[in-house]
Design a protein around this motif. Structure first.
Motif, PDB file in Angstrom:
ATOM      1  N   SER A 149       0.814  -1.214   0.000  1.00  0.00           N
ATOM      2  CA  SER A 149       0.000   0.000   0.000  1.00  0.00           C
ATOM      3  C   SER A 149       0.848   1.264   0.000  1.00  0.00           C
ATOM      4  N   ASP A 150       2.027   1.195   0.604  1.00  0.00           N
ATOM      5  CA  ASP A 150       2.914   2.362   0.656  1.00  0.00           C
ATOM      6  C   ASP A 150       4.196   2.003  -0.092  1.00  0.00           C
ATOM      7  N   ILE A 151       4.386   2.589  -1.260  1.00  0.00           N
ATOM      8  CA  ILE A 151       5.546   2.214  -2.087  1.00  0.00           C
ATOM      9  C   ILE A 151       6.867   2.642  -1.461  1.00  0.00           C
ATOM     10  N   ASN A 152       6.802   3.432  -0.422  1.00  0.00           N
ATOM     11  CA  ASN A 152       8.021   3.863   0.253  1.00  0.00           C
ATOM     12  C   ASN A 152       8.342   2.999   1.489  1.00  0.00           C
ATOM     13  N   LEU A 153       7.542   1.937   1.700  1.00  0.00           N
ATOM     14  CA  LEU A 153       7.725   1.146   2.907  1.00  0.00           C
ATOM     15  C   LEU A 153       7.798  -0.340   2.555  1.00  0.00           C
ATOM     16  N   ILE A 154       9.049  -0.870   2.490  1.00  0.00           N
ATOM     17  CA  ILE A 154       9.271  -2.299   2.280  1.00  0.00           C
ATOM     18  C   ILE A 154      10.292  -2.771   3.314  1.00  0.00           C
ATOM     19  N   TYR A 155      10.372  -4.080   3.518  1.00  0.00           N
ATOM     20  CA  TYR A 155      11.188  -4.613   4.600  1.00  0.00           C
ATOM     21  C   TYR A 155      12.221  -5.603   4.074  1.00  0.00           C
ATOM     22  N   ALA A 156      13.458  -5.437   4.536  1.00  0.00           N
ATOM     23  CA  ALA A 156      14.539  -6.345   4.154  1.00  0.00           C
ATOM     24  C   ALA A 156      14.204  -7.754   4.604  1.00  0.00           C
ATOM     25  N   GLY A 157      14.489  -8.745   3.724  1.00  0.00           N
ATOM     26  CA  GLY A 157      14.222 -10.139   4.045  1.00  0.00           C
ATOM     27  C   GLY A 157      12.884 -10.624   3.514  1.00  0.00           C
ATOM     28  N   GLU A 158      11.991  -9.707   3.153  1.00  0.00           N
ATOM     29  CA  GLU A 158      10.682 -10.070   2.642  1.00  0.00           C
ATOM     30  C   GLU A 158      10.808 -10.519   1.194  1.00  0.00           C
ATOM     31  N   LYS A 159      10.070 -11.555   0.800  1.00  0.00           N
ATOM     32  CA  LYS A 159      10.107 -12.023  -0.591  1.00  0.00           C
ATOM     33  C   LYS A 159       8.932 -11.401  -1.339  1.00  0.00           C
ATOM     34  N   ILE A 160       9.242 -10.865  -2.515  1.00  0.00           N
ATOM     35  CA  ILE A 160       8.185 -10.254  -3.334  1.00  0.00           C
ATOM     36  C   ILE A 160       8.258 -10.811  -4.754  1.00  0.00           C
ATOM     37  N   THR A 161       7.153 -10.718  -5.450  1.00  0.00           N
ATOM     38  CA  THR A 161       7.087 -11.188  -6.840  1.00  0.00           C
ATOM     39  C   THR A 161       7.291  -9.999  -7.767  1.00  0.00           C
ATOM     40  N   ILE A 162       8.202 -10.179  -8.712  1.00  0.00           N
ATOM     41  CA  ILE A 162       8.464  -9.116  -9.702  1.00  0.00           C
ATOM     42  C   ILE A 162       7.720  -9.480 -10.977  1.00  0.00           C
ATOM     43  N   PRO A 163       6.741  -8.672 -11.386  1.00  0.00           N
ATOM     44  CA  PRO A 163       5.933  -8.994 -12.584  1.00  0.00           C
ATOM     45  C   PRO A 163       6.690  -8.663 -13.872  1.00  0.00           C
ATOM     46  N   THR A 164       7.484  -9.630 -14.350  1.00  0.00           N
ATOM     47  CA  THR A 164       8.275  -9.386 -15.562  1.00  0.00           C
ATOM     48  C   THR A 164       7.575  -9.893 -16.817  1.00  0.00           C
ATOM     49  N   ASP A 165       6.429 -10.553 -16.650  1.00  0.00           N
ATOM     50  CA  ASP A 165       5.698 -11.103 -17.798  1.00  0.00           C
ATOM     51  C   ASP A 165       5.254  -9.983 -18.729  1.00  0.00           C
ATOM     52  N   GLY A 166       5.738 -10.010 -19.960  1.00  0.00           N
ATOM     53  CA  GLY A 166       5.305  -9.027 -20.943  1.00  0.00           C
ATOM     54  C   GLY A 166       6.020  -7.702 -20.847  1.00  0.00           C
ATOM     55  N   VAL A 167       7.001  -7.575 -19.920  1.00  0.00           N
ATOM     56  CA  VAL A 167       7.725  -6.319 -19.784  1.00  0.00           C
ATOM     57  C   VAL A 167       9.038  -6.434 -20.544  1.00  0.00           C
ATOM     58  N   ALA A 168       9.335  -5.456 -21.360  1.00  0.00           N
ATOM     59  CA  ALA A 168      10.561  -5.494 -22.140  1.00  0.00           C
ATOM     60  C   ALA A 168      11.763  -5.317 -21.233  1.00  0.00           C
ATOM     61  N   ALA A 169      12.733  -6.223 -21.369  1.00  0.00           N
ATOM     62  CA  ALA A 169      13.947  -6.121 -20.584  1.00  0.00           C
ATOM     63  C   ALA A 169      14.970  -5.290 -21.335  1.00  0.00           C
ATOM     64  N   THR A 170      15.747  -4.544 -20.643  1.00  0.00           N
ATOM     65  CA  THR A 170      16.739  -3.698 -21.303  1.00  0.00           C
ATOM     66  C   THR A 170      18.007  -4.476 -21.555  1.00  0.00           C
ATOM     67  N   GLU A 171      18.803  -3.976 -22.478  1.00  0.00           N
ATOM     68  CA  GLU A 171      20.040  -4.631 -22.871  1.00  0.00           C
ATOM     69  C   GLU A 171      21.052  -4.594 -21.723  1.00  0.00           C
ATOM     70  N   VAL A 172      21.672  -5.748 -21.490  1.00  0.00           N
ATOM     71  CA  VAL A 172      22.712  -5.844 -20.484  1.00  0.00           C
ATOM     72  C   VAL A 172      24.021  -6.041 -21.229  1.00  0.00           C
ATOM     73  N   THR A 173      24.876  -5.058 -21.183  1.00  0.00           N
ATOM     74  CA  THR A 173      26.106  -5.136 -21.968  1.00  0.00           C
ATOM     75  C   THR A 173      27.360  -5.177 -21.103  1.00  0.00           C
ATOM     76  N   SER A 174      27.232  -5.003 -19.852  1.00  0.00           N
ATOM     77  CA  SER A 174      28.418  -5.000 -19.009  1.00  0.00           C
ATOM     78  C   SER A 174      28.153  -5.790 -17.741  1.00  0.00           C
ATOM     79  N   GLU A 175      29.252  -6.136 -17.091  1.00  0.00           N
ATOM     80  CA  GLU A 175      29.165  -6.852 -15.812  1.00  0.00           C
ATOM     81  C   GLU A 175      28.429  -5.994 -14.800  1.00  0.00           C
ATOM     82  N   PRO A 176      27.547  -6.575 -14.041  1.00  0.00           N
ATOM     83  CA  PRO A 176      26.873  -5.785 -12.995  1.00  0.00           C
ATOM     84  C   PRO A 176      27.896  -5.281 -11.983  1.00  0.00           C
ATOM     85  N   VAL A 177      27.667  -4.082 -11.565  1.00  0.00           N
ATOM     86  CA  VAL A 177      28.576  -3.454 -10.613  1.00  0.00           C
ATOM     87  C   VAL A 177      28.140  -3.810  -9.198  1.00  0.00           C
ATOM     88  N   SER A 178      29.074  -4.379  -8.462  1.00  0.00           N
ATOM     89  CA  SER A 178      28.763  -4.735  -7.073  1.00  0.00           C
ATOM     90  C   SER A 178      28.887  -3.502  -6.193  1.00  0.00           C
TER      91      SER A 178
END
Length: 201
Positions: free
Chosen positions: A64-93
């Motif tokens: 309900s509040d997009i500014n309030l989430i909790y570490a350790g909680e598992k959430i579902t990311i709705p990637t179905d039908g969403v265009a993914a962007t190009e990944v051209t480099s190693e992710p930065v840690s």
């Protein structure tokens, strides 16, 4: 962030272990564990490179509040039908967040203790001696009486009257007795040992 590698790996595997080129449709939702420091904005950016998933993630997970989430909680990311962007480099840690924390330790305070020599009560020479050997001899010689006489032997320690020079006071008897023993035996204990062996001192 630590989670970037995990998330990107998951996306890559679901897409057939291939690097995205241009855009491609992801085929399924992703399960994601919220990390410390995450926001819906950073999570959206991890998956699609912008903030376009914020509201969809909130709706999918009943947030309900997009500014309030909790570490350790598992959430579902709705990637179905969403265009993914190009990944051209190693992710930065993200740099390690385990920075040393300085702790303040209260310095030990030492209180200097001073030793005071206990006061020694002055004893008069007329009182019975504190030396057990001296008292033992006095009891053997006169029963502890300053006025006891036995011929020319006078007082508590049965001293020769010549030693006392006519002064038979208790103070003089004590002083003369101490001097006599110190000169003849060195100590009252030695005088006592002599008395035990000989019956006199």
């Amino acid at each position: 962030m630590k989670s970037i590698k995990t998330v990107l790996l998951g996306v890559t595997l679901s897409a057939g272990a291939a690097v995205f080129v241009g855009t491609a449709d992801a085929s399924a939702d992703e399960l994601y564990t919220i990390q410390a420091g995450d926001t819906l904005s950073t999570i959206s950016n991890q998956f699609v490179g912008d903030n376009s998933l914020i509201q969809q993630i909130a709706d999918k997970n009943n947030i309900s509040d997009i500014n309030l989430i909790y570490a350790g909680e598992k959430i579902t990311i709705p990637t179905d039908g969403v265009a993914a962007t190009e990944v051209t480099s190693e992710p930065v840690s993200e740099p390690a967040t385990d920075t040393p924390v300085e702790t303040y330790e209260e310095p030990t305070t030492y209180v200097e203790e001073t030793y005071t020599e206990p006061a020694v009560a002055e004893t008069t020479t007329t009182a019975a001696t504190t030396s057990s050997a001296k008292e033992w001899i006095a009891q053997k010689e006169s029963g502890g009486s300053y006025s006891a006489t036995n011929g020319r032997y006078i007082g508590r320690y049965q001293l020769d009257s010549a030693y006392l020079n006519g002064d038979y006071s208790a103070a003089n008897q004590e002083q003369v007795a101490d001097n006599y023993v110190a000169e003849r035996y060195g100590s009252w204990e030695a005088a006592q040992a002599f008395w035990v062996a000989n019956g006199w001192y």
